[in-house]
Design an enzyme around this catalytic site. Sequence first.
Site, PDB file in Angstrom:
ATOM      1  N   GLU A  88      55.512 -76.801  18.977  1.00 38.37           N
ATOM      2  CA  GLU A  88      56.581 -76.770  18.470  1.00 38.37           C
ATOM      3  C   GLU A  88      57.553 -76.815  19.500  1.00 38.37           C
ATOM      4  OE1 GLU A  88      53.826 -74.734  18.611  1.00 38.37           O
ATOM      5  OE2 GLU A  88      53.598 -73.420  16.945  1.00 38.37           O
ATOM      6  N   GLU A 112      49.414 -59.394  21.082  1.00 35.39           N
ATOM      7  CA  GLU A 112      49.098 -60.536  21.655  1.00 35.39           C
ATOM      8  C   GLU A 112      48.176 -59.847  22.970  1.00 35.39           C
ATOM      9  OE1 GLU A 112      50.737 -64.110  23.626  1.00 35.39           O
ATOM     10  OE2 GLU A 112      50.288 -64.922  21.586  1.00 35.39           O
ATOM     11  N   LYS A 166      55.955 -72.044  29.387  1.00 35.39           N
ATOM     12  CA  LYS A 166      55.141 -72.085  30.261  1.00 35.39           C
ATOM     13  C   LYS A 166      54.208 -73.277  30.654  1.00 35.39           C
ATOM     14  CE  LYS A 166      51.618 -68.910  31.961  1.00 35.39           C
ATOM     15  NZ  LYS A 166      50.785 -67.728  32.062  1.00 35.39           N
ATOM     16  N   HIS A 191      66.273 -47.317   4.849  1.00 37.52           N
ATOM     17  CA  HIS A 191      66.441 -47.799   3.334  1.00 37.52           C
ATOM     18  C   HIS A 191      65.387 -48.820   2.940  1.00 37.52           C
ATOM     19  CE1 HIS A 191      70.307 -45.374   3.085  1.00 37.52           C
ATOM     20  NE2 HIS A 191      70.103 -45.660   4.397  1.00 37.52           N
ATOM     21  N   GLY A 218      52.745 -65.541  29.170  1.00 33.59           N
ATOM     22  CA  GLY A 218      54.111 -66.133  28.461  1.00 33.59           C
ATOM     23  C   GLY A 218      54.948 -64.766  27.986  1.00 33.59           C
ATOM     24  N   ARG A 219      54.249 -63.726  27.423  1.00 27.98           N
ATOM     25  CA  ARG A 219      54.829 -62.512  26.797  1.00 27.98           C
ATOM     26  C   ARG A 219      55.678 -61.665  27.872  1.00 27.98           C
ATOM     27  NH1 ARG A 219      49.671 -63.104  25.981  1.00 27.98           N
ATOM     28  NH2 ARG A 219      48.349 -61.473  26.726  1.00 27.98           N
ATOM     29  N   LYS A 270      45.535 -73.634  16.160  1.00 30.14           N
ATOM     30  CA  LYS A 270      46.280 -74.636  16.688  1.00 30.14           C
ATOM     31  C   LYS A 270      45.150 -75.812  16.653  1.00 30.14           C
ATOM     32  CE  LYS A 270      48.780 -72.244  20.294  1.00 30.14           C
ATOM     33  NZ  LYS A 270      48.898 -72.087  21.663  1.00 30.14           N
TER      34      LYS A 270
HETATM   35  O1  F6P Z   1      51.064 -68.341  21.066  1.00 33.62           O
HETATM   36  C1  F6P Z   1      50.391 -68.543  22.139  1.00 33.62           C
HETATM   37  C2  F6P Z   1      51.355 -68.577  23.328  1.00 33.62           C
HETATM   38  O2  F6P Z   1      50.631 -69.233  24.350  1.00 33.62           O
HETATM   39  C3  F6P Z   1      51.940 -67.622  23.807  1.00 33.62           C
HETATM   40  O3  F6P Z   1      51.212 -66.689  24.785  1.00 33.62           O
HETATM   41  C4  F6P Z   1      52.990 -67.976  24.588  1.00 33.62           C
HETATM   42  O4  F6P Z   1      54.059 -67.083  24.598  1.00 33.62           O
HETATM   43  C5  F6P Z   1      53.664 -69.166  23.684  1.00 33.62           C
HETATM   44  O5  F6P Z   1      52.411 -69.700  23.084  1.00 33.62           O
HETATM   45  C6  F6P Z   1      54.274 -70.099  24.173  1.00 33.62           C
HETATM   46  O6  F6P Z   1      53.662 -70.945  25.121  1.00 33.62           O
HETATM   47  P1  F6P Z   1      54.427 -71.705  26.352  1.00 33.62           P
HETATM   48  O7  F6P Z   1      55.470 -70.911  26.892  1.00 33.62           O
HETATM   49  O8  F6P Z   1      53.478 -72.333  27.293  1.00 33.62           O
HETATM   50  O9  F6P Z   1      55.249 -72.905  25.480  1.00 33.62           O
END
Ligand code: F6P
Length: 550
Positions: free
Chosen positions: A213, A353, A207, A384, A267-268, A512
Amino acid sequence: MPPPDRFAPLAVLAARPGAGRIAPLLADARRCARLTLTLDDLSLDLTRTAIDEAALDALLGLATTAGLDDFRARLFAGAPVNVTERRAAMHMALRAPDGTVLPAWHRNGPEDAAALAAAERARMRDFVVRVHAGELRGATGLPFTRVVNLGIGGSDLGPRVVTEALTMARADAPLAASFVANMDATALAAALAGCDPARTLFLIASKSFTTEETAANAAAARAWIAAALGESAVGAHFVALSTNLPAVAAFGIPPERVFGFRDWVGGRYSLWSPVGLVIALAAGWPAFQALLDGAWAMDCHFRDAPFAANLPVMLALAGIWHINAEHRPTRSVLAYDERLRRLPAHLQQVEMESNGKRVGLDGAPVAWPTQPVIFGEPGTSAQHSFMQLVHQGPAVIPVDFILAAEADHDRPAAHRALAAHAIAQASALAHGRSAAAARASLAARGTPPAEIDRLAPHLVCPGDRPSAFILFRRLDAFSLGRLIALYEHKVAVQGWLWGIDSFDQWGVELGKELAGGLEPALSPGGAVAGIPDPAAASLIARFRALRGEA
Ligand code: F6P
């Protein structure tokens, strides 16, 4: 003066003598009818809770007095209900049928969210159809056989659970899908092992397009394609899904391979947006559309149904009872369906979150507990591992059971056995096993009396352990969309009742920021500035020593 605890009257009800008992309530037909809600083939059974009619009336009264009606109307009107970020939460526009009018606040005013979503959906459909038809191919002219989604958090968890649910054990899936979220380079290496670069399509799902990452994995994937097929091949193998179009352009992805969405999609809550492209590529466009349709069916139900008949509202109120009246800080989710094995991971983000907050919309601490910790595994596997604790541990852990009545394999007896376990678990939690029943069970097995005395206490299950039971006909794209939207709206209702912002996530920022400052200190000969304390300095020194980089 501290703010009044709006949940205190519920706690008073929960403290009545015998109020925690569940088993005696199960014979009350009127109560059971009130606590069994349906939407077409989907039912939500809240009868195995200690919510009696007085508690139910109090919960419904709370929803009314807390202004839930007004909140729901503002949510669907696209108002900036994400107060701290001044954004709407209009993921419902992504699932609205073409032609629906749904506005959403964007920057300084409302925009036609459903029309924007429909236009982008048409571009996505065209892209998916052309990939499946072999019209869009890799740089060497070979058709794509694998799609790799590079994204984390909401850009991974939702698309991953849905893709897995809709393609597991399906031999005719149009494309194989892999997911890489973790910045641990092992994740990308594992996903690419055995992949043919010439037939691999990467989706960079982010987003913000600033997530460390995903940027690292995208750069590594880009290098992998360039090394195998040449730098000029890169363009044909990448697609970006983002709200940050300038950053996508800077990465070198041309506009026709970019699918955008707005900041009114959290995002979620983004699996319904272009972030769900992997679902459509792996499961087919009709499945993706059915997923959206199912979610929209739940949206309409949530928007229109009175509270007492409203599945998201009632699931939310049951949770409020367990958290704010009975003080249960944990919950477990058990889907009796292997295809939903990643559902707890997605719900962990959607719930924790969203509602893992301790200050209200005005910035002042709230006077009550909010989001419980949630965890889960598919049934029967969970039985289990941790179900021992749920049956006999010292803490009461409410459970959500999820089950489809019909399976999609050819072993109906196996599915009946699975269903028997799900229903048995819910019943066992509610009724437990008394000392007398434990003794009788041991005696029936021919156990000598002294052994009965020794073992019986260990067989006792206290019972009165609550659960919700979600049952529907089949797990398909439509019912899955409906199920996930049920949880999304439940979270919004609970967030409103707790008085918190369900749509921001400031808590993830601190770590972060610190990580960025620490990276130099972890490098050979790196600066020691920015290390937060002597304990961290010592940890970093040991890390460097183990790497021979002291
Ligand atoms: O972990 C924080 C966050 O902003 C989440 O809310 C989001 O889903 C995730 O990082 C990934 O963010 P992006 O889609 O901007 O890479």
